[in-house]
Design a protein around this motif. Structure first.
Motif, PDB file in Angstrom:
ATOM      1  N   ASP A  92       0.863  -1.181   0.000  1.00  0.00           N
ATOM      2  CA  ASP A  92       0.000   0.000   0.000  1.00  0.00           C
ATOM      3  C   ASP A  92       0.903   1.236   0.000  1.00  0.00           C
ATOM      4  O   ASP A  92       1.727   1.399   0.887  1.00  0.00           O
ATOM      5  N   VAL A  93       0.737   2.079  -0.995  1.00  0.00           N
ATOM      6  CA  VAL A  93       1.631   3.229  -1.148  1.00  0.00           C
ATOM      7  C   VAL A  93       1.601   4.150   0.067  1.00  0.00           C
ATOM      8  O   VAL A  93       2.645   4.673   0.471  1.00  0.00           O
ATOM      9  N   ILE A  94       0.435   4.337   0.663  1.00  0.00           N
ATOM     10  CA  ILE A  94       0.345   5.231   1.822  1.00  0.00           C
ATOM     11  C   ILE A  94       1.122   4.629   2.990  1.00  0.00           C
ATOM     12  O   ILE A  94       1.926   5.319   3.632  1.00  0.00           O
TER      13      ILE A  94
ATOM     14  N   LEU B  37      -7.849  14.359  -5.891  1.00  0.00           N
ATOM     15  CA  LEU B  37      -8.330  15.080  -4.716  1.00  0.00           C
ATOM     16  C   LEU B  37      -9.025  16.378  -5.091  1.00  0.00           C
ATOM     17  O   LEU B  37      -8.625  17.055  -6.036  1.00  0.00           O
ATOM     18  N   ASP B  38     -10.035  16.727  -4.310  1.00  0.00           N
ATOM     19  CA  ASP B  38     -10.615  18.064  -4.429  1.00  0.00           C
ATOM     20  C   ASP B  38      -9.521  19.044  -4.040  1.00  0.00           C
ATOM     21  O   ASP B  38      -8.826  18.837  -3.040  1.00  0.00           O
ATOM     22  N   ASN B  39      -9.353  20.086  -4.849  1.00  0.00           N
ATOM     23  CA  ASN B  39      -8.254  21.046  -4.670  1.00  0.00           C
ATOM     24  C   ASN B  39      -6.899  20.341  -4.648  1.00  0.00           C
ATOM     25  O   ASN B  39      -5.993  20.744  -3.924  1.00  0.00           O
TER      26      ASN B  39
ATOM     27  N   GLU C   5       0.841  13.600   5.412  1.00  0.00           N
ATOM     28  CA  GLU C   5       0.017  12.512   5.930  1.00  0.00           C
ATOM     29  C   GLU C   5      -1.420  12.976   6.175  1.00  0.00           C
ATOM     30  O   GLU C   5      -2.363  12.245   5.880  1.00  0.00           O
ATOM     31  N   ARG C   6      -1.580  14.179   6.667  1.00  0.00           N
ATOM     32  CA  ARG C   6      -2.911  14.693   6.997  1.00  0.00           C
ATOM     33  C   ARG C   6      -3.678  15.176   5.767  1.00  0.00           C
ATOM     34  O   ARG C   6      -4.830  14.819   5.577  1.00  0.00           O
TER      35      ARG C   6
ATOM     36  N   ALA D 132      -4.110  10.936   3.733  1.00  0.00           N
ATOM     37  CA  ALA D 132      -5.395  10.499   4.291  1.00  0.00           C
ATOM     38  C   ALA D 132      -6.505  10.665   3.260  1.00  0.00           C
ATOM     39  O   ALA D 132      -7.355   9.784   3.096  1.00  0.00           O
ATOM     40  N   ARG D 133      -6.493  11.774   2.559  1.00  0.00           N
ATOM     41  CA  ARG D 133      -7.509  12.012   1.536  1.00  0.00           C
ATOM     42  C   ARG D 133      -7.314  11.090   0.336  1.00  0.00           C
ATOM     43  O   ARG D 133      -8.288  10.630  -0.262  1.00  0.00           O
ATOM     44  N   LEU D 134      -6.069  10.818  -0.009  1.00  0.00           N
ATOM     45  CA  LEU D 134      -5.789   9.910  -1.124  1.00  0.00           C
ATOM     46  C   LEU D 134      -6.259   8.488  -0.791  1.00  0.00           C
ATOM     47  O   LEU D 134      -6.835   7.810  -1.640  1.00  0.00           O
ATOM     48  N   ARG D 135      -6.035   8.062   0.438  1.00  0.00           N
ATOM     49  CA  ARG D 135      -6.493   6.728   0.856  1.00  0.00           C
ATOM     50  C   ARG D 135      -8.016   6.628   0.707  1.00  0.00           C
ATOM     51  O   ARG D 135      -8.535   5.622   0.240  1.00  0.00           O
TER      52      ARG D 135
END
Length: 183
Positions: free
Chosen positions: A5-7, A62-64, A115-116, A120-123
């Protein structure tokens, strides 16, 4: 598994980078340069892989995404410039430890933001299969990445154009220095 898992892979590398800062700080005087070189190499290949694989994907998913990635790239450029300055001055420079502490603060803040705001949003926006594919791509990018920082290459295009020649030069320089008994 984390390596799939890349994250998880990148977060584990953030932990390894923190550990390498500790290693540099605890190293005996005659081993500081070697420890600092290990830190530099991991930071360099890690950032290159993020810039080539993760950030372009985050921009699209991702948004923005553009804004999120632009902030991370600015932080990465700053850290690269700090790292280059530390290498040019050398570990014996009177301000090395102060500058290393500044770099550690910047890198720690960058990792936390990544990470934040990005990971987290990518996951949340990617499938397990996408993250596995990205992990494989990150490992491949790292195997071809320069072993020294190159500020100004914080884009996929610049990394692909400038990365391989820089990697060859970095690795050749590293081998020559090792053969000559230098760091």
């Amino acid at each position: 598994m984390a390596e799939h898992d890349v994250i998880d892979l990148l977060v584990a590398q953030h932990g390894r980078i923190r550990d390498l800062f500790d290693e540099v700080e605890r190293a005996p005087a005659d081993k500081v340069g070697e420890a600092f070189d290990r830190l530099t190499r991991l930071m360099s290949v890690h950032e290159t892989a993020e810039e080539e694989i993760v950030h372009p994907y985050a921009r699209r998913k991702l948004d923005n995404g553009q804004g999120v990635v632009a902030d991370r790239l600015s932080e990465e450029n700053k850290a690269k410039r700090m790292l280059v300055g530390l290498h040019k001055a050398g570990v014996d420079h009177p301000r090395f430890w102060d500058r290393l502490a500044e770099l550690r603060t910047a890198v720690t803040a960058h990792a936390r933001s990544e990470e934040r705001y990005e990971f987290a949003r990518l996951r949340a926006r990617t499938s397990v299969a996408e993250r596995r594919a990205m992990a494989a791509a990150v490992r491949a990018a790292e195997s071809l990445a320069p072993s020294r920082p190159h500020p100004g290459t914080e884009s996929l295009t610049r990394n692909l154009l400038m990365g391989p020649p820089a990697a060859i030069m970095d690795r050749a320089r590293d081998l020559i220095r090792k053969a000559l008994g230098q760091r």
